[in-house]
Write a protein that holds these residues in place. Structure first.
Motif, PDB file in Angstrom:
ATOM      1  N   ASN A   1     -21.134 -96.473  33.880  1.00 45.73           N
ATOM      2  CA  ASN A   1     -20.493 -97.162  35.007  1.00 45.73           C
ATOM      3  C   ASN A   1     -20.587 -96.357  36.302  1.00 45.73           C
ATOM      4  OD1 ASN A   1     -19.817 -99.484  33.681  1.00 45.73           O
ATOM      5  ND2 ASN A   1     -17.710 -98.865  33.222  1.00 45.73           N
ATOM      6  N   ASP A   2     -20.499 -95.019  36.178  1.00 44.83           N
ATOM      7  CA  ASP A   2     -20.572 -94.196  37.385  1.00 44.83           C
ATOM      8  C   ASP A   2     -21.945 -94.220  38.033  1.00 44.83           C
ATOM      9  OD1 ASP A   2     -17.966 -93.488  37.304  1.00 44.83           O
ATOM     10  OD2 ASP A   2     -18.278 -91.570  36.300  1.00 44.83           O
ATOM     11  N   ARG A   3     -22.947 -94.655  37.297  1.00 48.91           N
ATOM     12  CA  ARG A   3     -24.311 -94.655  37.843  1.00 48.91           C
ATOM     13  C   ARG A   3     -24.825 -96.074  38.096  1.00 48.91           C
ATOM     14  NH1 ARG A   3     -26.536 -89.706  37.524  1.00 48.91           N
ATOM     15  NH2 ARG A   3     -28.632 -90.526  37.789  1.00 48.91           N
ATOM     16  N   LEU A   4     -23.954 -97.054  37.947  1.00 47.58           N
ATOM     17  CA  LEU A   4     -24.392 -98.436  38.177  1.00 47.58           C
ATOM     18  C   LEU A   4     -24.744 -98.653  39.646  1.00 47.58           C
ATOM     19  CD1 LEU A   4     -21.837-100.553  36.102  1.00 47.58           C
ATOM     20  CD2 LEU A   4     -24.236-100.085  35.574  1.00 47.58           C
ATOM     21  N   ARG A   5     -25.813 -99.405  39.858  1.00 52.83           N
ATOM     22  CA  ARG A   5     -26.203 -99.775  41.220  1.00 52.83           C
ATOM     23  C   ARG A   5     -26.585-101.250  41.244  1.00 52.83           C
ATOM     24  NH1 ARG A   5     -27.146 -94.451  41.234  1.00 52.83           N
ATOM     25  NH2 ARG A   5     -27.029 -93.294  43.210  1.00 52.83           N
ATOM     26  N   LEU A   6     -26.204-101.910  42.325  1.00 51.48           N
ATOM     27  CA  LEU A   6     -26.556-103.324  42.482  1.00 51.48           C
ATOM     28  C   LEU A   6     -27.469-103.457  43.693  1.00 51.48           C
ATOM     29  CD1 LEU A   6     -26.130-106.247  41.492  1.00 51.48           C
ATOM     30  CD2 LEU A   6     -24.229-106.420  43.120  1.00 51.48           C
ATOM     31  N   TYR A   7     -28.775-103.468  43.428  1.00 49.71           N
ATOM     32  CA  TYR A   7     -29.732-103.652  44.508  1.00 49.71           C
ATOM     33  C   TYR A   7     -29.756-105.133  44.885  1.00 49.71           C
ATOM     34  CZ  TYR A   7     -31.242 -98.962  43.264  1.00 49.71           C
ATOM     35  OH  TYR A   7     -31.257 -97.621  43.019  1.00 49.71           O
ATOM     36  N   TYR A   8     -30.270-105.418  46.081  1.00 47.62           N
ATOM     37  CA  TYR A   8     -30.260-106.809  46.530  1.00 47.62           C
ATOM     38  C   TYR A   8     -31.048-107.702  45.574  1.00 47.62           C
ATOM     39  CZ  TYR A   8     -31.171-111.096  48.965  1.00 47.62           C
ATOM     40  OH  TYR A   8     -31.268-112.431  49.267  1.00 47.62           O
TER      41      TYR A   8
ATOM     42  N   SER B   1     -25.519-105.169  37.677  1.00 52.80           N
ATOM     43  CA  SER B   1     -25.747-103.797  38.167  1.00 52.80           C
ATOM     44  C   SER B   1     -26.453-103.017  37.069  1.00 52.80           C
ATOM     45  CB  SER B   1     -24.411-103.127  38.515  1.00 52.80           C
ATOM     46  OG  SER B   1     -23.762-103.819  39.562  1.00 52.80           O
ATOM     47  N   TYR B   2     -27.256-102.056  37.461  1.00 49.70           N
ATOM     48  CA  TYR B   2     -28.040-101.311  36.479  1.00 49.70           C
ATOM     49  C   TYR B   2     -27.728 -99.820  36.572  1.00 49.70           C
ATOM     50  CZ  TYR B   2     -30.630-105.466  35.326  1.00 49.70           C
ATOM     51  OH  TYR B   2     -30.951-106.716  34.881  1.00 49.70           O
ATOM     52  N   GLY B   3     -27.627 -99.181  35.392  1.00 47.99           N
ATOM     53  CA  GLY B   3     -27.355 -97.747  35.306  1.00 47.99           C
ATOM     54  C   GLY B   3     -26.920 -97.421  33.899  1.00 47.99           C
ATOM     55  N   LEU B   4     -27.046 -96.148  33.490  1.00 48.70           N
ATOM     56  CA  LEU B   4     -26.727 -95.765  32.122  1.00 48.70           C
ATOM     57  C   LEU B   4     -25.222 -95.772  31.868  1.00 48.70           C
ATOM     58  CD1 LEU B   4     -29.295 -92.849  31.634  1.00 48.70           C
ATOM     59  CD2 LEU B   4     -29.442 -95.205  30.780  1.00 48.70           C
TER      60      LEU B   4
ATOM     61  N   ASN C   1     -21.222-101.753  48.993  1.00 49.66           N
ATOM     62  CA  ASN C   1     -21.644-100.451  48.492  1.00 49.66           C
ATOM     63  C   ASN C   1     -22.369-100.679  47.171  1.00 49.66           C
ATOM     64  OD1 ASN C   1     -21.739 -97.967  47.107  1.00 49.66           O
ATOM     65  ND2 ASN C   1     -19.889 -97.218  48.112  1.00 49.66           N
ATOM     66  N   MET C   2     -23.648-100.313  47.100  1.00 48.85           N
ATOM     67  CA  MET C   2     -24.428-100.604  45.890  1.00 48.85           C
ATOM     68  C   MET C   2     -23.803-100.027  44.624  1.00 48.85           C
ATOM     69  SD  MET C   2     -28.472-100.337  46.790  1.00 48.85           S
ATOM     70  CE  MET C   2     -28.401 -98.736  47.590  1.00 48.85           C
ATOM     71  N   MET C   3     -23.140 -98.859  44.741  1.00 48.55           N
ATOM     72  CA  MET C   3     -22.606 -98.195  43.552  1.00 48.55           C
ATOM     73  C   MET C   3     -21.218 -98.687  43.169  1.00 48.55           C
ATOM     74  SD  MET C   3     -23.819 -94.278  44.243  1.00 48.55           S
ATOM     75  CE  MET C   3     -23.190 -93.711  42.663  1.00 48.55           C
ATOM     76  N   ARG C   4     -20.577 -99.402  44.059  1.00 52.95           N
ATOM     77  CA  ARG C   4     -19.185 -99.798  43.788  1.00 52.95           C
ATOM     78  C   ARG C   4     -18.937-101.290  43.981  1.00 52.95           C
ATOM     79  NH1 ARG C   4     -18.912 -96.008  41.145  1.00 52.95           N
ATOM     80  NH2 ARG C   4     -18.000 -93.991  41.606  1.00 52.95           N
ATOM     81  N   MET C   5     -19.989-102.083  44.142  1.00 51.39           N
ATOM     82  CA  MET C   5     -19.771-103.512  44.350  1.00 51.39           C
ATOM     83  C   MET C   5     -19.057-104.131  43.157  1.00 51.39           C
ATOM     84  SD  MET C   5     -19.913-106.110  46.254  1.00 51.39           S
ATOM     85  CE  MET C   5     -20.341-107.834  46.556  1.00 51.39           C
TER      86      MET C   5
END
Length: 400
Positions: free
Chosen positions: A137-144, A132-135, A79-83
């Motif tokens: 923690n709740d908005r962090l995403r880990l794209y491939y 992971s990128y995002g402002l 899951n990109m948002m929860r990896m």
């Protein structure tokens, strides 16, 4: 974060240095579209990949089969948002997953089973969070593309597989123990149903039969009182007097209390102390069905806190606790009064009608039988917990 070039513990037969790579060297991204007829899986933090229709919560399933992603058996899906919190798993079969996930296909020379354990390590979770990128923690995403840059350190393929064999075996052991505990719980529930409906009876040791069960109004065979004192602030680790607070009936104790976890130094003159065989029932709570959380205190001299009903009866206390928690659960819920907070008092319990063995010996045999099942459940759960702890410690030494 401190880096280690090799693990503390190596399996026999392996001594080659581990390689420093990037995650993209070990995994490619699979972008194959889904196909009609394949099961749909979801990723969870605590259970890995599970069939989506097995989850209790409702999950929107707007994507068509073609919009979903296909995962091959053995792929790792995250899951990109929860990896960064460990939301990933290995596909147990060919399946489809949400297009919001990333499907990883292990490259040649890399074991998805090995990384299924490596990604759970604190060091790995740190790197997955860091990339992971995002402002927030709740908005962090880990794209491939960012996952592919995560630094990893891996041994040769054969050692990856051997490590995975060891850790998979421990996972299988944990799963088997948890399944056994669940089976015992279901057995206990079914047995109680038969015992308290008199479908199942014990025979006296000397032969013959016990007398018929009798109908009893609880108020006719018991005295009722309340506990007193023992607030949360009164509980101390080195207290002189063991004590029980009502909230512990919901969180700590089952039907029988033989070891007490809390202690207090409150003035004994202001306390209500137990007599062995007392049955305690919470006097307040939030869920009416939980008001039947009865427990028999098998020890004298335990301080019983406020908001506890105390039932002192001529019945076997352990038998009564099992009966109240199971067969009388819904009737007790109906006796409780209130909305956001419900209350249950002695005068409510006095009116409760029960059916019980006429002879104390049969009550005690039922209580002993059910307690033996509970002890077995506790033992199996302890074995599962110990194996889980052992596996975590071993993984920390086998992986870097």
């Amino acid at each position: 974060m401190n880096e280690r070039s090799s693990p503390d513990l190596r399996l026999p037969g392996f001594s080659a240095a581990w390689q420093s790579l990037r995650a993209g060297d070990a995994f490619g991204q699979r972008r194959t579209r889904g196909e009609a007829g394949l099961p749909i899986y979801a990723v969870t933090i605590d259970r890995g990949m599970v069939r989506r229709d097995s989850l209790e919560r409702e999950i929107a399933a707007n994507a068509s089969d073609e919009d979903n992603l296909r995962a091959r058996a053995g792929d790792i899906v995250y899951n990109m948002m929860r990896m960064w919190q460990g939301a990933f798993g290995r596909a147990p079969e060919d399946c489809m997953v949400s297009p919001a996930y990333v499907v990883l296909s292990a490259r040649k020379g890399h074991s998805a089973r090995f990384f299924n354990h490596w990604f759970k390590q604190p060091r790995a979770l740190y790197w997955l969070w860091a990339y992971s990128y995002g402002l927030t923690n709740d908005r962090l995403r880990l794209y491939y593309r960012d996952f592919a840059r995560v630094p990893i350190r891996v041994p040769e393929f054969e050692e990856q597989e051997r490590i995975a064999d060891v850790l998979d075996a421990l996972d299988a052991r944990i799963q088997a123990l948890e399944h056994r505990a669940e089976t015992l719980v279901r057995f206990k529930e079914g047995t109680m149903q038969k015992l308290f409906s008199e479908q199942l009876r014990f025979d006296p040791p000397g032969g013959g039969a016990y007398d018929d069960w009798v109908d009893i109004r609880l108020g006719d065979v018991a005295d009722f009182s309340k506990g007193r004192g023992v607030s949360r602030d009164d509980v101390v680790t080195d207290g002189l007097t063991p004590c029980i607070r009502y909230g512990e009936l919901y969180t700590t104790y089952g039907e029988t209390i033989r070891d007490v976890v809390s202690r207090t130094n409150a003035d004994p003159r202001g306390l209500v102390l137990s007599q062995a065989g007392d049955v305690i029932v919470p006097a307040s709570g939030e869920d009416p069905l939980e008001m039947a959380s009865a427990a028999c205190v098998t020890l004298d001299g335990i301080a019983l806190g406020g908001d506890l009903n105390i039932i002192r009866s001529s019945l076997d206390g352990v038998f009564l606790a099992y009966l109240l928690r199971s067969a009388k659960r819904r009737e007790i819920a109906r006796l409780a009064q209130g909305y956001s907070v419900v209350h249950l008092y002695g005068h409510h319990l006095k009116s409760l009608k029960i059916r019980a063995p006429a002879q104390l010996e049969e009550q005690r045999r039922i209580a002993a039988f059910l307690r033996a099942i509970d002890e077995k459940i506790a033992l199996v759960r302890h074995q599962a917990s110990s194996t889980r702890t052992y596996k975590a410690a071993l993984a920390a030494r086998l992986l870097v």
